[in-house]
Motif scaffolding. Structure first.
Motif, PDB file in Angstrom:
ATOM      1  N   GLU A 148      76.290 -33.908  30.449  1.00 27.62           N
ATOM      2  CA  GLU A 148      76.811 -34.220  29.120  1.00 27.62           C
ATOM      3  C   GLU A 148      75.862 -33.728  28.021  1.00 27.62           C
ATOM      4  O   GLU A 148      76.296 -33.212  26.983  1.00 27.62           O
ATOM      5  N   LYS A 149      74.575 -33.890  28.228  1.00 25.95           N
ATOM      6  CA  LYS A 149      73.615 -33.425  27.221  1.00 25.95           C
ATOM      7  C   LYS A 149      73.607 -31.901  27.121  1.00 25.95           C
ATOM      8  O   LYS A 149      73.432 -31.344  26.030  1.00 25.95           O
ATOM      9  N   LEU A 150      73.788 -31.212  28.242  1.00 20.37           N
ATOM     10  CA  LEU A 150      73.799 -29.758  28.215  1.00 20.37           C
ATOM     11  C   LEU A 150      75.057 -29.232  27.516  1.00 20.37           C
ATOM     12  O   LEU A 150      75.005 -28.219  26.811  1.00 20.37           O
ATOM     13  N   ILE A 151      76.166 -29.908  27.705  1.00 25.36           N
ATOM     14  CA  ILE A 151      77.370 -29.537  26.962  1.00 25.36           C
ATOM     15  C   ILE A 151      77.155 -29.787  25.470  1.00 25.36           C
ATOM     16  O   ILE A 151      77.569 -28.986  24.621  1.00 25.36           O
ATOM     17  N   HIS A 152      76.480 -30.887  25.159  1.00 31.31           N
ATOM     18  CA  HIS A 152      76.147 -31.179  23.769  1.00 31.31           C
ATOM     19  C   HIS A 152      75.232 -30.094  23.194  1.00 31.31           C
ATOM     20  O   HIS A 152      75.374 -29.686  22.032  1.00 31.31           O
ATOM     21  N   LYS A 199      74.535 -14.005  37.349  1.00 33.94           N
ATOM     22  CA  LYS A 199      75.872 -13.438  37.231  1.00 33.94           C
ATOM     23  C   LYS A 199      76.932 -14.452  37.650  1.00 33.94           C
ATOM     24  O   LYS A 199      78.057 -14.448  37.137  1.00 33.94           O
ATOM     25  N   THR A 200      76.545 -15.322  38.577  1.00 37.63           N
ATOM     26  CA  THR A 200      77.481 -16.345  39.046  1.00 37.63           C
ATOM     27  C   THR A 200      77.677 -17.435  38.008  1.00 37.63           C
ATOM     28  O   THR A 200      78.792 -17.946  37.827  1.00 37.63           O
ATOM     29  N   TYR A 201      76.582 -17.813  37.325  1.00 38.03           N
ATOM     30  CA  TYR A 201      76.644 -18.880  36.318  1.00 38.03           C
ATOM     31  C   TYR A 201      76.209 -18.321  34.961  1.00 38.03           C
ATOM     32  O   TYR A 201      75.151 -18.671  34.436  1.00 38.03           O
ATOM     33  N   PRO A 202      77.015 -17.433  34.362  1.00 38.65           N
ATOM     34  CA  PRO A 202      76.587 -16.777  33.118  1.00 38.65           C
ATOM     35  C   PRO A 202      76.423 -17.737  31.941  1.00 38.65           C
ATOM     36  O   PRO A 202      75.533 -17.544  31.116  1.00 38.65           O
ATOM     37  N   LEU A 203      77.258 -18.763  31.847  1.00 38.21           N
ATOM     38  CA  LEU A 203      77.152 -19.703  30.731  1.00 38.21           C
ATOM     39  C   LEU A 203      75.900 -20.571  30.859  1.00 38.21           C
ATOM     40  O   LEU A 203      75.226 -20.861  29.867  1.00 38.21           O
ATOM     41  N   VAL A 204      75.584 -20.985  32.085  1.00 37.58           N
ATOM     42  CA  VAL A 204      74.358 -21.758  32.304  1.00 37.58           C
ATOM     43  C   VAL A 204      73.136 -20.905  31.999  1.00 37.58           C
ATOM     44  O   VAL A 204      72.176 -21.356  31.361  1.00 37.58           O
ATOM     45  N   TYR A 205      73.178 -19.635  32.433  1.00 40.31           N
ATOM     46  CA  TYR A 205      72.042 -18.748  32.173  1.00 40.31           C
ATOM     47  C   TYR A 205      71.877 -18.491  30.681  1.00 40.31           C
ATOM     48  O   TYR A 205      70.757 -18.335  30.189  1.00 40.31           O
ATOM     49  N   LEU A 206      72.988 -18.475  29.941  1.00 41.92           N
ATOM     50  CA  LEU A 206      72.905 -18.309  28.496  1.00 41.92           C
ATOM     51  C   LEU A 206      72.175 -19.489  27.866  1.00 41.92           C
ATOM     52  O   LEU A 206      71.343 -19.325  26.960  1.00 41.92           O
ATOM     53  N   LEU A 207      72.442 -20.712  28.367  1.00 41.76           N
ATOM     54  CA  LEU A 207      71.706 -21.895  27.886  1.00 41.76           C
ATOM     55  C   LEU A 207      70.225 -21.795  28.226  1.00 41.76           C
ATOM     56  O   LEU A 207      69.358 -22.169  27.431  1.00 41.76           O
ATOM     57  N   VAL A 208      69.929 -21.283  29.421  1.00 39.15           N
ATOM     58  CA  VAL A 208      68.533 -21.121  29.837  1.00 39.15           C
ATOM     59  C   VAL A 208      67.819 -20.143  28.911  1.00 39.15           C
ATOM     60  O   VAL A 208      66.686 -20.396  28.460  1.00 39.15           O
ATOM     61  N   ASP A 214      67.236 -34.373  19.213  1.00 37.69           N
ATOM     62  CA  ASP A 214      68.393 -34.311  20.101  1.00 37.69           C
ATOM     63  C   ASP A 214      68.450 -32.963  20.810  1.00 37.69           C
ATOM     64  O   ASP A 214      68.689 -32.878  22.025  1.00 37.69           O
ATOM     65  N   LEU A 215      68.203 -31.894  20.059  1.00 31.15           N
ATOM     66  CA  LEU A 215      68.212 -30.552  20.629  1.00 31.15           C
ATOM     67  C   LEU A 215      67.148 -30.399  21.708  1.00 31.15           C
ATOM     68  O   LEU A 215      67.401 -29.874  22.794  1.00 31.15           O
ATOM     69  N   LEU A 216      65.935 -30.868  21.422  1.00 29.40           N
ATOM     70  CA  LEU A 216      64.839 -30.731  22.373  1.00 29.40           C
ATOM     71  C   LEU A 216      65.082 -31.538  23.639  1.00 29.40           C
ATOM     72  O   LEU A 216      64.785 -31.098  24.754  1.00 29.40           O
ATOM     73  N   LEU A 217      65.635 -32.738  23.493  1.00 28.65           N
ATOM     74  CA  LEU A 217      65.907 -33.577  24.663  1.00 28.65           C
ATOM     75  C   LEU A 217      67.009 -32.969  25.526  1.00 28.65           C
ATOM     76  O   LEU A 217      66.979 -33.073  26.755  1.00 28.65           O
ATOM     77  N   CYS A 218      67.959 -32.302  24.869  1.00 24.00           N
ATOM     78  CA  CYS A 218      69.004 -31.621  25.635  1.00 24.00           C
ATOM     79  C   CYS A 218      68.424 -30.457  26.431  1.00 24.00           C
ATOM     80  O   CYS A 218      68.801 -30.222  27.584  1.00 24.00           O
ATOM     81  N   MET A 219      67.500 -29.725  25.819  1.00 25.85           N
ATOM     82  CA  MET A 219      66.856 -28.606  26.513  1.00 25.85           C
ATOM     83  C   MET A 219      66.095 -29.079  27.751  1.00 25.85           C
ATOM     84  O   MET A 219      66.026 -28.374  28.761  1.00 25.85           O
ATOM     85  N   ALA A 220      65.511 -30.267  27.650  1.00 26.04           N
ATOM     86  CA  ALA A 220      64.722 -30.789  28.771  1.00 26.04           C
ATOM     87  C   ALA A 220      65.572 -31.013  30.011  1.00 26.04           C
ATOM     88  O   ALA A 220      65.047 -31.066  31.130  1.00 26.04           O
ATOM     89  N   CYS A 221      66.882 -31.109  29.851  1.00 23.36           N
ATOM     90  CA  CYS A 221      67.766 -31.354  30.995  1.00 23.36           C
ATOM     91  C   CYS A 221      67.867 -30.155  31.930  1.00 23.36           C
ATOM     92  O   CYS A 221      68.398 -30.273  33.036  1.00 23.36           O
ATOM     93  N   LEU A 222      67.392 -28.987  31.492  1.00 24.44           N
ATOM     94  CA  LEU A 222      67.405 -27.796  32.348  1.00 24.44           C
ATOM     95  C   LEU A 222      66.148 -27.678  33.207  1.00 24.44           C
ATOM     96  O   LEU A 222      66.042 -26.756  34.018  1.00 24.44           O
TER      97      LEU A 222
END
Length: 643
Positions: free
Chosen positions: A547-551, A605-614, A527-535
């Motif tokens: 939804e998967k990225l929020i998960h 800097k604009t999308y800090p939470l998304v960059y944290l996931l990256v 599940d974790l790996l498939l969520c990562m693939a969404c980026l």
């Protein structure tokens, strides 16, 4: 005249002189000196040069008499005139070989084996054995003499090359060291404080101190670059030249430019490779650099393999032997019509050395062994006939093992299992493998292994029996009682061959493989790996799934508390809208390129939470290939510089 007591300082000096003289005698007398191998490896050549400067020990002495068959015999000084290698030990009343002590390697019983190195030769009535020790041109003795001559040749000695470098070379060398000192000023200045005036910069101890100082300074730069970010560790272990266990640790993180960094952090000696010792060593090394375990988000461990194929590969002649034997077998089959000929068929094959870090090569090794089984047996028979004594023993032992039903069964069982998982292994070894495809291979491998367990026992047994019949290996009756090789029947559990091979081997091995896949790719991990693939930004972020990225974020509650999860929802919608309408992000391939582009455009800097996931996605060592590549790059450090 009465002599007073000896002063303490004088008495201590006298003791030192006596001890020194005794030590010199032990080093000089060939019967008392230590083996060259007992000294530190870095000092071997210096010790040899010292001995070569003194020459063989041939002391003038009233040699004692020994009796052989009632006749008196003793060592004679004139023997040394024509034998410049001959040495005499007063302590043991025995003869030794000077050059074999310095460079010799005991090869079977050639020339008396280790008699002239450790035991000493005392058969004064068999003078011919002195000459037989020398042997032919390429004998071990003559090779030792050649090595001694090469060591003394000024032009061939590395120390002379360093000493005779030109003034320009020295100036450039000094400039380079000055540059290093300027860069790592604080640590290295202390190391080099007293070395310039003493001209010891080329001494291995000084160079080792310089390297350690540089390593420490480099590690500090790495830690500063990491800051308070996430990191993962890649750990490997092996033995050094002194057979001490060492653990090497690599740190993986995303730097301030959005680039994935893998850097060697340090080597730690461990008493033994156990889970507890590894844990303690890792914690100590991380604490040394003030790295918090709370920021550790992934761990990858390398494992060494004990598979070796060295009996056949020990010489060029033996490496050619399997090929020649296989060629003869193919020719015979073609003449009998058993094998077809044609373009691309019957290509030359050889045994591969299985890589420690590539399971696909194990599969290739097994396939080639099955194909070349007859040729391998032929070569082992040759080694058993004309090899050296230890090689004969090894060849005989291998022959005894492989010409059995049990070995053939294991060979074919592993061939089938590795064949099922081969595509999955190849997929995970690809650096830019799309993770969804890799998960599909995992799913297929699990299903195929279950089908093999349920339906393919009979076909496996048929194939094993056919192979045994082809190579004249006894086929077992499955209804008879299984007997453990080398043990009497009364000490074995009364199970049939069918129970042993079906239940204890076939079912057990497949179940272990399924369990390993379930452990490594559990439901949560998948599940974790498939969520990562969404980026993945490929094809205009076609894999994006909010939804998967929020998960995915919910796997890290300390970094994404409730308020951040709500903010992430809105930020992800703005992010994907921005990305798909920005030409700079349309041609990206892979999450690593996305991270670099976000930093270069300041959108991190604009999308800090998304960059944290990256960053979390990039920091985790998802596939074993990432771990293996980092350690492959460390090969020079592990096997050359460290030893």
């Amino acid at each position: 005249m009465e002599i007073g007591p000896v002063p303490i300082a004088a008495s201590q000096s006298l003791i030192i002189i006596v001890v020194t003289l005794a030590h010199r005698r032990r080093r000089t007398d060939p019967g008392l000196r230590e083996k060259i191998s007992s000294y530190h490896p870095n000092n071997h050549d210096e010790i040899r040069i010292c001995y070569l400067g003194k020459g063989p020990c041939q002391p003038p002495y009233d040699y004692p008499v020994s009796y052989f068959s009632g006749k008196p015999r003793r060592f004679r000084a004139e023997w040394c005139v024509t034998r410049n290698w001959l040495e005499y030990s007063i302590a043991k009343d025995a003869a030794f070989c000077f050059y074999c002590y310095l460079f010799g390697q005991v090869v079977g019983k050639q020339g008396g084996g280790d008699t002239f190195v450790m035991k000493g030769f005392k058969l004064w009535n068999q003078l011919v054995k002195l000459d037989s020790h020398v042997g032919r041109v390429n004998s071990a003795h003559n090779q030792a003499v050649k090595k001694s001559e090469d060591l003394l040749k000024e032009k061939q000695h590395i120390q002379s090359v360093l000493v005779k470098q030109s003034n320009q070379d020295k100036a450039e060398y000094r400039v380079q060291l000055n540059a290093i000192v300027d860069y790592h000023n604080e640590s290295i200045n202390e190391v080099l404080q007293n070395t310039w005036k003493n001209c010891k910069l080329t001494h291995h101890d000084i160079q080792k101190d310089i390297v350690n100082a540089i390593a420490h300074e480099t590690s500090k730069v790495i830690i500063e670059d990491l800051g308070n970010g996430f990191f993962s560790i890649l750990v490997d272990e092996s033995r050094d030249i002194s057979v001490k266990e060492q653990m090497a640790l690599v740190i993986r993180y995303v730097n301030k430019k959005g680039i994935i960094i893998e850097r060697f952090l340090g080597i730690v000696h461990v008493a033994s490779i156990t889970a507890w010792s590894l844990k303690c060593a890792i914690e100590c090394l991380l604490c040394e650099y003030n790295l918090s375990l709370l920021r550790l988000c992934g761990q990858g461990y390398d494992a060494t393999s004990n598979m070796q194929v060295t009996v056949v590969g020990g010489s060029c002649k033996r490496r050619d032997a399997p090929r020649d034997a296989q060629f003869a077998k193919i020719k015979e089959d073609l003449e009998k019509g058993v094998r077809r000929s044609g373009q691309g068929l019957n290509q030359e094959t050889n045994l591969k050395h299985p890589s420690d870090t590539r399971w696909g090569l194990y599969y290739g090794t097994i396939l080639n062994l099955i194909l070349m089984f007859s040729a391998v047996v032929d070569v082992l028979e040759i080694i058993e006939e004309d090899g050296l004594s230890d090689q004969k023993v090894k060849a005989r032992s291998i022959m005894r093992s492989i010409l059995t039903f049990e070995f053939v069964f294991a060979l074919h069982l592993m061939k089938n299992i590795l064949g099922i998982t081969n595509e999955m292994s190849i997929a995970l070894e690809k650096k830019n493998q799309y993770i969804v495809n890799a998960m599909d291979f995992v799913k297929v491998s699990k299903q195929r292994l279950q089908v093999m367990r349920d339906d393919e026992w009979i076909s496996l047994l048929t194939g094993v029996s056919s192979f045994c019949a082809t190579h004249d290996i006894p086929i077992l009756n499955m209804d008879e009682i299984f007997v453990v090789s080398g043990r009497p029947r009364r000490n074995t559990q009364q199970n049939t061959n069918l129970h042993h091979y079906l239940v204890e081997l076939f079912y057990t091995v497949i179940d272990m493989q399924l369990q390993e896949l379930n452990n490594r790719f559990s439901e949560v991990t998948t599940d974790l790996l498939l969520c990562m693939a969404c980026l993945n930004p490929s094809n205009s972020f076609v894999a994006f799934d909010k939804e998967k990225l929020i998960h995915l974020a919910k796997f890290y509650p300390s970094d994404f508390p409730g308020t951040n999860i709500l903010a992430l929802d809105s930020q992800l919608q703005n992010f994907i809208f921005d990305m798909r309408n920005n030409d700079l992000f349309l041609e990206l391939q892979g999450v690593s390129e996305l991270a670099e582009k976000l930093v270069s455009t300041r959108k991190h800097k604009t999308y800090p939470l998304v960059y944290l996931l990256v960053k979390l996605t990039l920091t985790l060592p998802v596939a074993t290939a990432t771990v293996e590549r980092s350690f492959s790059a460390m090969k020079y450090i592990k096997h050359e510089l460290r030893n």
